[in-house]
Design an enzyme around this catalytic site. Structure first.
Site, short mmCIF file in Angstrom:
data_model
loop_
_atom_site.label_atom_id
_atom_site.label_comp_id
_atom_site.label_asym_id
_atom_site.label_seq_id
_atom_site.Cartn_x
_atom_site.Cartn_y
_atom_site.Cartn_z
N ARG A 22 0.84 -1.20 0.00
CA ARG A 22 0.00 0.00 0.00
C ARG A 22 0.88 1.26 0.00
O ARG A 22 2.11 1.16 0.00
CB ARG A 22 -0.92 0.01 1.21
CG ARG A 22 -0.15 0.14 2.52
CD ARG A 22 -1.07 0.28 3.70
NE ARG A 22 -0.39 0.98 4.78
CZ ARG A 22 -0.86 1.09 6.00
NH1 ARG A 22 -2.01 0.51 6.32
NH2 ARG A 22 -0.21 1.76 6.93
N LEU A 69 9.74 11.23 23.97
CA LEU A 69 10.79 10.33 24.47
C LEU A 69 10.53 9.91 25.92
O LEU A 69 10.70 8.74 26.27
CB LEU A 69 12.17 11.01 24.34
CG LEU A 69 13.37 10.16 24.72
CD1 LEU A 69 13.47 8.90 23.86
CD2 LEU A 69 14.66 10.97 24.61
N ASN A 94 11.71 15.67 14.35
CA ASN A 94 10.27 15.87 14.54
C ASN A 94 9.88 15.51 15.96
O ASN A 94 10.28 14.45 16.46
CB ASN A 94 9.50 14.99 13.54
CG ASN A 94 8.20 15.62 13.14
OD1 ASN A 94 7.94 16.79 13.44
ND2 ASN A 94 7.36 14.85 12.46
N TYR A 135 11.90 7.37 15.22
CA TYR A 135 11.76 7.44 13.75
C TYR A 135 12.85 8.34 13.15
O TYR A 135 13.51 7.98 12.16
CB TYR A 135 10.37 7.97 13.43
CG TYR A 135 10.00 8.03 11.97
CD1 TYR A 135 9.63 6.87 11.28
CD2 TYR A 135 10.00 9.24 11.28
CE1 TYR A 135 9.26 6.93 9.95
CE2 TYR A 135 9.63 9.31 9.96
CZ TYR A 135 9.26 8.15 9.29
OH TYR A 135 8.89 8.22 7.95
P1 NAD Z 1 2.43 2.86 4.86
O1 NAD Z 1 2.28 2.57 6.30
O2 NAD Z 1 1.24 3.25 4.06
O3 NAD Z 1 3.14 1.62 4.10
C1 NAD Z 1 4.25 0.94 4.65
C2 NAD Z 1 4.20 -0.50 4.22
O4 NAD Z 1 5.33 -1.16 4.81
C3 NAD Z 1 2.94 -1.23 4.69
O5 NAD Z 1 2.33 -1.92 3.63
C4 NAD Z 1 3.47 -2.17 5.77
O6 NAD Z 1 2.73 -3.37 5.87
C5 NAD Z 1 4.89 -2.41 5.27
N1 NAD Z 1 5.74 -2.93 6.36
C6 NAD Z 1 5.80 -2.49 7.63
N2 NAD Z 1 6.62 -3.27 8.35
C7 NAD Z 1 7.09 -4.22 7.51
C8 NAD Z 1 7.97 -5.33 7.67
N3 NAD Z 1 8.50 -5.62 8.87
N4 NAD Z 1 8.24 -6.11 6.59
C9 NAD Z 1 7.68 -5.84 5.40
N5 NAD Z 1 6.83 -4.81 5.18
C10 NAD Z 1 6.55 -4.00 6.23
O7 NAD Z 1 3.56 4.01 4.78
P2 NAD Z 1 3.95 5.00 3.59
O8 NAD Z 1 3.43 6.34 3.94
O9 NAD Z 1 3.64 4.43 2.27
O10 NAD Z 1 5.53 5.05 3.82
C11 NAD Z 1 6.46 4.33 3.02
C12 NAD Z 1 7.86 4.80 3.40
O11 NAD Z 1 7.96 6.21 3.20
C13 NAD Z 1 8.22 4.54 4.86
O12 NAD Z 1 9.58 4.17 4.95
C14 NAD Z 1 8.00 5.89 5.50
O13 NAD Z 1 8.76 6.05 6.66
C15 NAD Z 1 8.43 6.82 4.39
N6 NAD Z 1 7.87 8.19 4.47
C16 NAD Z 1 6.55 8.46 4.30
C17 NAD Z 1 6.09 9.78 4.34
C18 NAD Z 1 4.63 10.15 4.12
O14 NAD Z 1 4.30 11.34 4.12
N7 NAD Z 1 3.73 9.22 3.90
C19 NAD Z 1 6.98 10.82 4.60
C20 NAD Z 1 8.33 10.50 4.79
C21 NAD Z 1 8.77 9.19 4.70
#
Ligand code: NAD
Length: 452
Positions: free
Chosen positions: A222, A302, A352, A358
């Site tokens: 997703r 924290l 943050n 994180y």
């Molecule tokens: P999300 O939660 O929608 O998707 C993350 C996916 O990773 C999920 O499908 C989850 O099941 C999978 N996942 C979690 N733990 C796992 C594991 N142990 N093994 C395999 N899969 C695992 O998050 P997102 O918003 O799509 O974020 C994706 C990446 O982008 C992440 O690394 C997040 O930190 C980074 N990010 C997102 C944003 C944002 O605004 N959405 C901003 C900065 C960074």
């Protein structure tokens, strides 16, 4: 590719007749509509003005032969709005010559069309021996980041530093220019990208830069990961989409949609790397692209954070991306000429509140890029990271409304990014044509006011 359903009701409102009237009367922000990549459509909405007197003007003219280029004629053609302007600043070696930036870009600012692109080309300052030249090349960064804040209507400005020894053809620069001079970089703003002196080969088709490659995307069920799978597949790769077993159905849907392989896998499992290695060795001839996208948040101040929140975020976001690369290398499953792309975050750059766990992992991911760049270069493998800002996903839709709206507006483009913006940047890094692009962290954040 359709944009993620946005909960940005404010943007929808100010685009309506009465909303737009009210917003301009009250001086409220009016987010521009960003022009994004569409196959078969021109990369930019208008011609690209090319200027400057450095070592790169001629090679760039050849690299962009299929663009509508206007070369050094001092301006756009008549009333035509510019799609972009590229200035070769590598010839600038003293403070007085910096005025070339002022003289080239100043008169063009009002001729820029929607989502126009300004690109400054310089020489990597750390690699310059001459003191004056080092100083003025470093100065390009302040110019670029500042002009980016003055641009309107979705226009952006970027700086590309090219290694002083890059061959005269500068073939390693082509993929970066094509990424920046297109809708693929819609939400990338005020970034600095460094290009090494390696040569790179252009793909047979710039619309299929990953043709024949095998790519692993973790967290692909997703959000951003699902879109990465779609974009890598659109660009020609066979995608192995991995996610936790509990995500099963959504993961299969993504894999089916992109004609790829679904791999239920927890990236923190001790045998995760071995499983992937076994799969790519039995069904393919190894892996070319690794995208470490899986990530979690477990936010808490924290003082109130229990140990499990700390440990789980470390395990998924930082330990797993490092271990996976180590295991794939040990199993000889990562092909020469391949690429690793990690997903950081602006929280790892700016910090943050409530995200000490994180933020540490996302800064650690940048550490992985720094530490592994020379290690992987020995096998001709690149490693880079994207650092997304506010991206419209289920995760950000859950943020309380006021904070969400502030997060969206606090950047030069006055809106959140789409998952496709992150995915396009990853595909650019992953391509063999980006063989000269390694060790970079590019923020996909619309020049967020948070962080550097
Ligand atoms: P999300 O939660 O929608 O998707 C993350 C996916 O990773 C999920 O499908 C989850 O099941 C999978 N996942 C979690 N733990 C796992 C594991 N142990 N093994 C395999 N899969 C695992 O998050 P997102 O918003 O799509 O974020 C994706 C990446 O982008 C992440 O690394 C997040 O930190 C980074 N990010 C997102 C944003 C944002 O605004 N959405 C901003 C900065 C960074």
């Amino acid at each position: 590719m359709p944009d993620a359903p946005s909960t940005d009701f404010y943007a929808a409102f100010v685009k309506s007749g009465p909303g737009s009237f009210l917003a301009s009367r009250l001086g409220l922000p009016q987010p521009p509509v960003l022009r994004r990549y569409q196959a078969g459509k021109p990369a930019l909405a208008g011609p690209v003005l090319l200027g400057g007197q450095g070592r790169l003007v001629e090679p760039v003219r050849e690299l962009l032969a299929d663009y509508d280029l206007v070369v050094n004629n001092g301006g756009a053609r008549g009333a035509e709005k510019l799609g972009g302007a590229v200035f070769d600043a590598t010839g600038i070696t003293n403070i007085d010559d910096l005025k070339g930036l002022y003289e080239f870009f100043g008169p063009q600012i009002r001729s820029l069309g929607n989502s126009a692109r300004l690109v400054v080309l310089g020489t990597t300052p750390e690699l310059i021996e001459d003191l004056d030249e080092h100083i003025v090349q470093r100065a390009l960064e302040g110019f670029t980041r500042s002009v980016a804040k003055e641009l309107r209507d979705g226009a952006t400005a970027q700086l590309v530093y090219v290694h002083p020894n890059a061959s005269t053809g500068a073939s390693g620069l082509a993929s970066t220019l094509r990424f920046l001079l297109s809708g693929k970089s819609a939400y990338v703003d005020a970034q600095v990208i460094r290009i090494t002196d390696k040569d790179a080969t252009a793909p047979a088709d710039w619309d299929k830069p990953l043709a024949g490659k095998v790519a692993l995307v973790t967290g692909a069920a997703r959000g951003i990961g699902a879109t990465i799978a779609e974009v890598l597949s659109r660009d020609g790769a066979h995608v192995i989409a991995a996610d936790i077993p509990a995500a099963g159905e959504a993961l299969s849907e993504v894999a089916n949609k992109v004609g790829g392989t679904a791999l239920p896998l927890d990236v923190t499992a001790p045998d995760a790397g071995a499983k992937i290695a076994a799969l790519v060795k039995s069904r393919h001839s190894g892996l070319d692209i690794v995208v470490n996208n899986a990530g979690i948040t477990r936010d808490k101040l924290l003082a109130n954070m229990d140990e499990s929140k700390w440990n789980s975020v470390m395990a998924v976001n930082l330990k797993a991306p490092k271990q996976l690369v180590d295991d794939l290398l040990a199993a000889d499953a990562l092909n020469e000429g391949g690429s690793v792309v990690d997903v950081s975050s602006i929280a790892g750059i700016a910090g943050n509140r409530g995200q000490t766990n994180y933020g540490a992992t996302k800064a650690g991911v940048i550490g992985i890029v720094d530490a592994y760049t020379p290690v992987l270069a020995k096998k001709n493998i690149t490693i880079n990271a994207v650092a997304p800002g506010f991206i419209e996903t289920a995760m950000t839709a859950a943020i309380p409304l006021a904070t969400r709206q502030a997060g969206r507006l606090m950047n030069s483009l006055q809106q959140g990014g789409q998952t496709v913006d992150v995915a396009e940047t990853i595909s650019y890094f992953a391509a063999p044509s980006s063989a000269a692009v390694t060790g970079n962290v590019v923020r996909v954040c619309g020049q967020s006011l948070l962080g550097a």
